[in-house]
Design an enzyme around this catalytic site. Structure first.
Site, mmCIF file in Angstrom:
data_model
loop_
_atom_site.group_PDB
_atom_site.id
_atom_site.type_symbol
_atom_site.label_atom_id
_atom_site.label_comp_id
_atom_site.label_asym_id
_atom_site.label_seq_id
_atom_site.Cartn_x
_atom_site.Cartn_y
_atom_site.Cartn_z
ATOM 1 N N TYR A 48 45.024 46.603 24.272
ATOM 2 C CA TYR A 48 44.485 48.141 25.476
ATOM 3 C C TYR A 48 45.134 46.672 26.329
ATOM 4 O O TYR A 48 45.137 47.056 27.457
ATOM 5 C CB TYR A 48 43.211 47.746 25.676
ATOM 6 C CG TYR A 48 41.893 48.475 24.462
ATOM 7 C CD1 TYR A 48 42.518 49.899 24.663
ATOM 8 C CD2 TYR A 48 41.890 47.155 23.478
ATOM 9 C CE1 TYR A 48 42.253 50.312 23.348
ATOM 10 C CE2 TYR A 48 41.335 48.477 22.091
ATOM 11 C CZ TYR A 48 40.940 50.004 22.461
ATOM 12 O OH TYR A 48 40.505 50.897 21.785
ATOM 13 N N ARG A 58 36.049 55.401 25.321
ATOM 14 C CA ARG A 58 36.290 53.817 24.503
ATOM 15 C C ARG A 58 37.324 53.550 25.038
ATOM 16 O O ARG A 58 37.303 51.948 25.066
ATOM 17 C CB ARG A 58 35.157 53.969 22.793
ATOM 18 C CG ARG A 58 35.808 53.045 22.111
ATOM 19 C CD ARG A 58 35.122 52.563 21.182
ATOM 20 N NE ARG A 58 35.196 51.387 20.348
ATOM 21 C CZ ARG A 58 34.643 50.298 20.277
ATOM 22 N NH1 ARG A 58 34.026 50.288 20.557
ATOM 23 N NH2 ARG A 58 35.139 49.456 19.396
ATOM 24 N N LYS A 70 29.122 49.792 13.941
ATOM 25 C CA LYS A 70 29.174 50.650 12.859
ATOM 26 C C LYS A 70 29.969 50.219 11.756
ATOM 27 O O LYS A 70 30.518 48.867 11.726
ATOM 28 C CB LYS A 70 30.680 51.397 13.663
ATOM 29 C CG LYS A 70 31.635 52.142 12.168
ATOM 30 C CD LYS A 70 33.033 52.692 13.119
ATOM 31 C CE LYS A 70 33.464 53.510 11.648
ATOM 32 N NZ LYS A 70 34.781 53.586 12.466
ATOM 33 N N ARG A 78 30.663 53.255 20.802
ATOM 34 C CA ARG A 78 31.309 53.949 19.097
ATOM 35 C C ARG A 78 30.365 55.949 19.594
ATOM 36 O O ARG A 78 28.666 55.361 20.162
ATOM 37 C CB ARG A 78 31.256 53.715 18.135
ATOM 38 C CG ARG A 78 32.674 52.737 18.038
ATOM 39 C CD ARG A 78 32.745 52.512 16.490
ATOM 40 N NE ARG A 78 33.590 51.505 16.019
ATOM 41 C CZ ARG A 78 32.750 49.615 16.166
ATOM 42 N NH1 ARG A 78 31.695 49.535 16.574
ATOM 43 N NH2 ARG A 78 34.501 48.806 16.365
ATOM 44 N N HIS A 104 34.713 43.972 17.888
ATOM 45 C CA HIS A 104 36.435 43.676 17.735
ATOM 46 C C HIS A 104 36.067 42.523 16.276
ATOM 47 O O HIS A 104 36.146 41.295 16.876
ATOM 48 C CB HIS A 104 37.288 43.841 18.470
ATOM 49 C CG HIS A 104 38.177 44.887 18.965
ATOM 50 N ND1 HIS A 104 38.687 45.724 19.478
ATOM 51 C CD2 HIS A 104 36.971 46.670 18.488
ATOM 52 C CE1 HIS A 104 38.806 46.745 20.044
ATOM 53 N NE2 HIS A 104 37.633 47.417 18.664
ATOM 54 N N HIS A 157 35.842 59.249 21.704
ATOM 55 C CA HIS A 157 36.395 57.995 21.346
ATOM 56 C C HIS A 157 37.415 57.648 22.415
ATOM 57 O O HIS A 157 37.259 56.366 22.740
ATOM 58 C CB HIS A 157 36.640 58.721 19.905
ATOM 59 C CG HIS A 157 37.285 56.634 19.414
ATOM 60 N ND1 HIS A 157 36.192 55.969 19.193
ATOM 61 C CD2 HIS A 157 38.208 55.880 19.734
ATOM 62 C CE1 HIS A 157 36.593 54.984 18.310
ATOM 63 N NE2 HIS A 157 37.350 55.379 18.783
#
Length: 389
Positions: free
Chosen positions: A344, A311, A234, A210, A335, A308
């Site tokens: 994705y 990413r 994060k 990120r 994740h 972003h």
């Protein structure tokens, strides 16, 4: 207004006289104690919006009712977001779709996710004060028919029960990953004017880190031998190692050789910021400064790429690689749930267009008709010749 807090608080909301608003300060102190310091800033701005709305309607916070929450939602659905104000005449129209990226520009108003976040923060705020016998006896923010997450603890052998959104919650449109085509990323990379910016883009596109995670790195977070970087995750604030591409480390080595981080003939200070400014005194590179670098490139490309998006592009490339398992992609992106990574696996628009055109080409040029299986192949070969049957 929201500003850095006192007494160890990450942020606080003050009134027109500059004094902290006690009810909000107590709420932020509770969040900070619960290790939600990274969310306090966004929570504080939601509370500031609510306080201004109550002041405009001459309502005290501890006398707010459901009708006040409803009116706030109606106002947010129709009002312009001050963060979306555009001063330059050449700025694209709000909500218009960019031709280069296929991504819509931000609208003038408040997004459905913003409204839902506002309701979630208000609900938590009033539940906190209600537990201490402060404020309204009934939470003015209505809850849904079920308090738990939709589909949680469900029996997989039974059909999924329909779930209704809570009152005033907005319907959020489903979004596909915003991956960049390879050609567009190559154009973006070619517009970078320094080794620092090239190294940053190479790390973003290969590690999937990120924006804030990568910009917060120190020199000691680089591992050239294992080709990994170390970032502060994060939300979790945990130290996590992420693999990056060899190209990213090559550009990083060229950037470090320029001597802006430390003199080239001296070893790196492990605690020194890795990404620093190139002009003036040496300062850590901020998110605003990096976004300005990207915006200058966007102006030349006529695009609306964000950090972003890089990413998303990294995740989409990895998910499309048949030699990488989806769990590998989940580990790189860090994740918690595999469901977050599975988005994705959606077919990219460029791939879908190419496959569709191939389908139409096959329909336009059908294969030659096959002879009926009742005919003997040797007789057909004798009659038409080899390869003519």
């Amino acid at each position: 207004m929201a500003e850095p807090g006192r007494d160890g608080l990450p942020v606080e909301v003050v009134d027109a006289a500059g004094e902290p608003i006690e009810a909000i300060t107590q709420f932020i102190r509770e969040l900070t104690a619960g290790d939600y310091a990274s969310s306090c800033r966004s929570y504080a701005y939601d509370m500031l919006r609510w306080w201004r709305f109550l002041a405009a309607n001459d309502v005290e916070w501890d006398h707010a009712c459901r009708e006040d929450v409803r009116d706030l939602v109606l106002w947010m659905r129709s009002a312009d977001n001050p963060q979306r104000r555009r001063s330059r005449p050449d700025t694209p129209r709000a909500g218009a779709v960019n031709a280069r990226t296929g991504k819509a520009h931000l609208p003038d108003g408040y997004a459905p996710r913003t409204i839902n976040h506002q309701l979630a923060v208000l609900s938590r705020f009033y539940e906190f004060h209600r537990s201490f016998a402060r404020g309204p006896l009934v939470n003015p923010v209505p809850t849904g028919s079920r308090s738990e997450r939709a589909g949680a603890h469900g029996n997989p052998m039974l059909p999924v029960a329909p779930h209704r959104r809570g009152a005033y919650r907005q319907k959020v449109p489903k979004q596909t990953p915003r991956a960049l085509p390879d050609a567009l990323f190559d154009e973006l990379f070619a517009l970078m004017t320094s080794h620092r910016d090239r190294a940053l883009l190479a790390h973003y596109i290969s590690s999937g880190a990120r924006a804030s995670e990568l910009l917060g790195m120190t020199c000691g977070d680089l591992d050239f031998g294992r080709q990994t970087i170390q970032v502060i995750g994060k939300g979790t604030l945990a130290v996590e190692k992420v693999p990056a591409s060899p190209d990213a480390f090559v550009w990083t080595r060229l950037y470090l050789a320029e001597g802006r981080v430390s003199p080239a003939d001296q070893p790196l200070d492990p605690g020194a910021p890795l990404w620093v400014t190139l002009r003036g005194s040496r300062r850590p590179l901020s998110y605003t400064a990096m976004r300005a670098v990207l915006n200058r490139a966007n102006a030349k490309l006529g695009s609306n790429i964000t950090l972003h998006d890089l990413r998303h592009t990294c995740a989409t490339r990895m998910a499309a690689d048949p030699n990488m398992a989806i769990t590998d992609v989940q580990a790189v992106l860090r994740h918690k749930s595999l469901t977050s990574t599975q988005v994705y696996t959606t077919v990219e628009l460029e791939t879908l267009i190419a496959r569709t055109l191939e389908h139409h080409a096959r329909r336009a040029d059908p294969p030659p008709p096959r002879p009926h299986p009742a005919y003997d192949a040797a007789d057909l070969a004798l009659l038409f010749g080899d390869g003519q049957a």
